[in-house]
Write a protein that holds these residues in place. Sequence first.
Motif, PDB file in Angstrom:
ATOM      1  N   LEU A   1     -57.246 -21.128  40.473  1.00 13.62           N
ATOM      2  CA  LEU A   1     -57.023 -19.963  41.326  1.00 13.62           C
ATOM      3  C   LEU A   1     -56.577 -18.746  40.528  1.00 13.62           C
ATOM      4  O   LEU A   1     -56.967 -17.618  40.826  1.00 13.62           O
ATOM      5  CB  LEU A   1     -55.973 -20.292  42.393  1.00 13.62           C
ATOM      6  N   LYS A   2     -55.746 -18.991  39.507  1.00 16.00           N
ATOM      7  CA  LYS A   2     -55.238 -17.895  38.691  1.00 16.00           C
ATOM      8  C   LYS A   2     -56.389 -17.152  38.014  1.00 16.00           C
ATOM      9  O   LYS A   2     -56.470 -15.922  38.076  1.00 16.00           O
ATOM     10  CB  LYS A   2     -54.275 -18.445  37.641  1.00 16.00           C
ATOM     11  N   PHE A   3     -57.288 -17.913  37.389  1.00 17.35           N
ATOM     12  CA  PHE A   3     -58.435 -17.283  36.740  1.00 17.35           C
ATOM     13  C   PHE A   3     -59.382 -16.656  37.769  1.00 17.35           C
ATOM     14  O   PHE A   3     -59.897 -15.550  37.571  1.00 17.35           O
ATOM     15  CB  PHE A   3     -59.204 -18.310  35.905  1.00 17.35           C
ATOM     16  N   TYR A   4     -59.593 -17.379  38.875  1.00 14.37           N
ATOM     17  CA  TYR A   4     -60.522 -16.911  39.895  1.00 14.37           C
ATOM     18  C   TYR A   4     -60.052 -15.585  40.506  1.00 14.37           C
ATOM     19  O   TYR A   4     -60.804 -14.603  40.562  1.00 14.37           O
ATOM     20  CB  TYR A   4     -60.672 -17.966  40.984  1.00 14.37           C
ATOM     21  N   VAL A   5     -58.796 -15.558  40.977  1.00 11.74           N
ATOM     22  CA  VAL A   5     -58.258 -14.346  41.607  1.00 11.74           C
ATOM     23  C   VAL A   5     -58.238 -13.194  40.614  1.00 11.74           C
ATOM     24  O   VAL A   5     -58.570 -12.049  40.952  1.00 11.74           O
ATOM     25  CB  VAL A   5     -56.845 -14.614  42.173  1.00 11.74           C
ATOM     26  N   TYR A   6     -57.852 -13.493  39.378  1.00 18.23           N
ATOM     27  CA  TYR A   6     -57.785 -12.458  38.349  1.00 18.23           C
ATOM     28  C   TYR A   6     -59.156 -11.815  38.124  1.00 18.23           C
ATOM     29  O   TYR A   6     -59.273 -10.587  38.069  1.00 18.23           O
ATOM     30  CB  TYR A   6     -57.267 -13.059  37.045  1.00 18.23           C
ATOM     31  N   GLU A   7     -60.197 -12.630  38.011  1.00 12.71           N
ATOM     32  CA  GLU A   7     -61.541 -12.105  37.781  1.00 12.71           C
ATOM     33  C   GLU A   7     -62.075 -11.370  39.004  1.00 12.71           C
ATOM     34  O   GLU A   7     -62.756 -10.346  38.876  1.00 12.71           O
ATOM     35  CB  GLU A   7     -62.493 -13.236  37.380  1.00 12.71           C
ATOM     36  N   VAL A   8     -61.780 -11.881  40.196  1.00 13.01           N
ATOM     37  CA  VAL A   8     -62.226 -11.203  41.420  1.00 13.01           C
ATOM     38  C   VAL A   8     -61.570  -9.831  41.536  1.00 13.01           C
ATOM     39  O   VAL A   8     -62.229  -8.829  41.868  1.00 13.01           O
ATOM     40  CB  VAL A   8     -61.904 -12.057  42.665  1.00 13.01           C
ATOM     41  N   LEU A   9     -60.256  -9.769  41.268  1.00 14.95           N
ATOM     42  CA  LEU A   9     -59.550  -8.490  41.345  1.00 14.95           C
ATOM     43  C   LEU A   9     -60.102  -7.492  40.338  1.00 14.95           C
ATOM     44  O   LEU A   9     -60.225  -6.301  40.635  1.00 14.95           O
ATOM     45  CB  LEU A   9     -58.045  -8.708  41.097  1.00 14.95           C
ATOM     46  N   LYS A  10     -60.442  -7.966  39.147  1.00 11.86           N
ATOM     47  CA  LYS A  10     -60.968  -7.060  38.127  1.00 11.86           C
ATOM     48  C   LYS A  10     -62.300  -6.439  38.536  1.00 11.86           C
ATOM     49  O   LYS A  10     -62.599  -5.313  38.142  1.00 11.86           O
ATOM     50  CB  LYS A  10     -61.141  -7.796  36.794  1.00 11.86           C
ATOM     51  N   THR A  11     -63.095  -7.179  39.324  1.00 10.55           N
ATOM     52  CA  THR A  11     -64.384  -6.628  39.748  1.00 10.55           C
ATOM     53  C   THR A  11     -64.219  -5.458  40.713  1.00 10.55           C
ATOM     54  O   THR A  11     -65.152  -4.677  40.896  1.00 10.55           O
ATOM     55  CB  THR A  11     -65.243  -7.716  40.430  1.00 10.55           C
ATOM     56  N   HIS A  12     -63.029  -5.337  41.324  1.00 14.38           N
ATOM     57  CA  HIS A  12     -62.772  -4.242  42.263  1.00 14.38           C
ATOM     58  C   HIS A  12     -62.058  -3.069  41.607  1.00 14.38           C
ATOM     59  O   HIS A  12     -61.707  -2.099  42.286  1.00 14.38           O
ATOM     60  CB  HIS A  12     -61.940  -4.751  43.444  1.00 14.38           C
ATOM     61  N   VAL A  13     -61.834  -3.152  40.316  1.00 17.48           N
ATOM     62  CA  VAL A  13     -61.171  -2.070  39.589  1.00 17.48           C
ATOM     63  C   VAL A  13     -62.227  -1.117  39.036  1.00 17.48           C
ATOM     64  O   VAL A  13     -63.209  -1.568  38.434  1.00 17.48           O
ATOM     65  CB  VAL A  13     -60.314  -2.634  38.427  1.00 17.48           C
TER      66      VAL A  13
ATOM     67  N   GLU B   1     -64.385   1.344  36.704  1.00 19.65           N
ATOM     68  CA  GLU B   1     -64.708   1.185  35.282  1.00 19.65           C
ATOM     69  C   GLU B   1     -63.727   1.918  34.372  1.00 19.65           C
ATOM     70  O   GLU B   1     -63.343   1.419  33.316  1.00 19.65           O
ATOM     71  CB  GLU B   1     -66.135   1.707  35.032  1.00 19.65           C
ATOM     72  N   GLU B   2     -63.290   3.108  34.799  1.00 15.35           N
ATOM     73  CA  GLU B   2     -62.404   3.899  33.939  1.00 15.35           C
ATOM     74  C   GLU B   2     -61.016   3.281  33.778  1.00 15.35           C
ATOM     75  O   GLU B   2     -60.256   3.656  32.885  1.00 15.35           O
ATOM     76  CB  GLU B   2     -62.264   5.333  34.476  1.00 15.35           C
ATOM     77  N   HIS B   3     -60.672   2.324  34.658  1.00 18.34           N
ATOM     78  CA  HIS B   3     -59.356   1.685  34.578  1.00 18.34           C
ATOM     79  C   HIS B   3     -59.431   0.247  34.049  1.00 18.34           C
ATOM     80  O   HIS B   3     -58.422  -0.461  34.029  1.00 18.34           O
ATOM     81  CB  HIS B   3     -58.689   1.664  35.953  1.00 18.34           C
ATOM     82  N   GLN B   4     -60.600  -0.183  33.617  1.00 18.13           N
ATOM     83  CA  GLN B   4     -60.775  -1.574  33.200  1.00 18.13           C
ATOM     84  C   GLN B   4     -59.904  -1.940  31.993  1.00 18.13           C
ATOM     85  O   GLN B   4     -59.492  -3.079  31.848  1.00 18.13           O
ATOM     86  CB  GLN B   4     -62.248  -1.838  32.861  1.00 18.13           C
ATOM     87  N   LYS B   5     -59.644  -0.968  31.127  1.00 20.53           N
ATOM     88  CA  LYS B   5     -58.871  -1.244  29.917  1.00 20.53           C
ATOM     89  C   LYS B   5     -57.384  -0.951  30.086  1.00 20.53           C
ATOM     90  O   LYS B   5     -56.614  -1.098  29.145  1.00 20.53           O
ATOM     91  CB  LYS B   5     -59.410  -0.420  28.750  1.00 20.53           C
ATOM     92  N   SER B   6     -56.983  -0.554  31.283  1.00 21.35           N
ATOM     93  CA  SER B   6     -55.578  -0.207  31.523  1.00 21.35           C
ATOM     94  C   SER B   6     -54.688  -1.443  31.477  1.00 21.35           C
ATOM     95  O   SER B   6     -54.981  -2.471  32.107  1.00 21.35           O
ATOM     96  CB  SER B   6     -55.441   0.478  32.887  1.00 21.35           C
ATOM     97  N   ILE B   7     -53.587  -1.349  30.724  1.00 18.49           N
ATOM     98  CA  ILE B   7     -52.634  -2.461  30.651  1.00 18.49           C
ATOM     99  C   ILE B   7     -51.991  -2.691  32.016  1.00 18.49           C
ATOM    100  O   ILE B   7     -51.751  -3.828  32.417  1.00 18.49           O
ATOM    101  CB  ILE B   7     -51.554  -2.169  29.585  1.00 18.49           C
TER     102      ILE B   7
ATOM    103  N   HIS C   1     -54.252  -4.846  34.073  1.00 15.51           N
ATOM    104  CA  HIS C   1     -54.185  -6.256  33.685  1.00 15.51           C
ATOM    105  C   HIS C   1     -52.891  -6.895  34.182  1.00 15.51           C
ATOM    106  O   HIS C   1     -52.884  -8.030  34.655  1.00 15.51           O
ATOM    107  CB  HIS C   1     -54.291  -6.383  32.169  1.00 15.51           C
ATOM    108  N   LEU C   2     -51.786  -6.168  34.044  1.00 16.16           N
ATOM    109  CA  LEU C   2     -50.499  -6.690  34.510  1.00 16.16           C
ATOM    110  C   LEU C   2     -50.509  -6.908  36.019  1.00 16.16           C
ATOM    111  O   LEU C   2     -50.045  -7.943  36.506  1.00 16.16           O
ATOM    112  CB  LEU C   2     -49.372  -5.727  34.130  1.00 16.16           C
ATOM    113  N   SER C   3     -51.028  -5.938  36.756  1.00 17.98           N
ATOM    114  CA  SER C   3     -51.042  -6.034  38.214  1.00 17.98           C
ATOM    115  C   SER C   3     -51.935  -7.176  38.695  1.00 17.98           C
ATOM    116  O   SER C   3     -51.514  -7.989  39.533  1.00 17.98           O
ATOM    117  CB  SER C   3     -51.524  -4.708  38.822  1.00 17.98           C
TER     118      SER C   3
END
Length: 345
Positions: free
Chosen positions: A219-231, A233-239, A242-244
């Motif tokens: 779930l940790k990996f799954y939720v993390y990857e799903v959330l990243k797809t909704h971020v 592009e300009e914020h993809q590298k923001s620390i 990643h923390l959030s």
Amino acid sequence: MGSPQGSTLTTNMAGLVDGSTARKEVSHIDCLPVYVKELIAGGAAGAFAKTTVAPLERIKILLQTRTNGFQSLGVYQSLRKLLKHEGVIGFYKGNGASVIRIIPYAALHFMTYEQYRGWILDNYSFFGSGPVIDLLAGSASGGTAVLCTYPLDLARTKLAYQVVDTRTNFRSGIRGLYPQPAYSGITNVLTTVYKEGGIRGLYRGVGPTLAGILPYAGLKFYVYEVLKTHVPEEHQKSIVMHLSCGALAGLLGQTFTYPLDVVRRQMQVESLQPSTIQGNTRYRNTWEGLTTIVRNQGWRQLFAGLSINYIKIVPSVAVGFTAYDMMKVWLHIPPRMKSQAISSG
């Protein structure tokens, strides 16, 4: 044959130009494979993050296992009582075993996750390349890491469970009410448990651990990857991004699997607990542990210490990411290629 000599000559010339041997030291680091550097960075970050939240981890274990004197206390009161009885060093009891465990655990978790993910992509293309792959690979890697490091987690829990009253009443010469500790250190725990129960003893409670880590890691990996797809592009590298995402993924995973963690802790310390706590019974499996805790201790006990997990997981993730980024710079780890990011998302 000429290539190594040319490389050495280039290194020496560089050293002469800048007037130092720093370039020579850098070359040794750069000779390491990238995955080895990432394992080192992840292990170091995990150890640092674990130590940072060690006091909260100790209190969580005391609440989960219903240690005498801590059953009805909150987080703040528990911290004060622990400081009063054991001093500052009491906050870090069992942390040595935790750190020793987290280094190989983090390394194995990361390495096997990448290996499982690549294997699934190569052999089971019908799963696609989305977050479902991360769910499966994360679950498998979590289980692998747990099986390899579980005895150290058992040692950490047994050491953290012991509360020793370090205050001595010099007038009466009588120490506090807490008994003498059963174990003196990590090695003593492992050897004693092995003599008493063999390999089965070292893996006491591994059932609920696996039952908890498989869905949690997935779930940790799954939720993390799903959330990243909704971020965007300009914020993809923001620390901060990643923390959030990491913190939210950890919080959701912990909430769903936390009762299994409580069963695991109680199974790990059954031999140390007074019979009045569990009604003189031993849990034969995870389901029996869950039902017995609900019947004898109430359903709320299944979530004892969860608030501490909520409190500690955010700083733990923050410290872990920060330390990992610092280690990546120090180890000269190149940034991930965009193709990797696309394939993982």
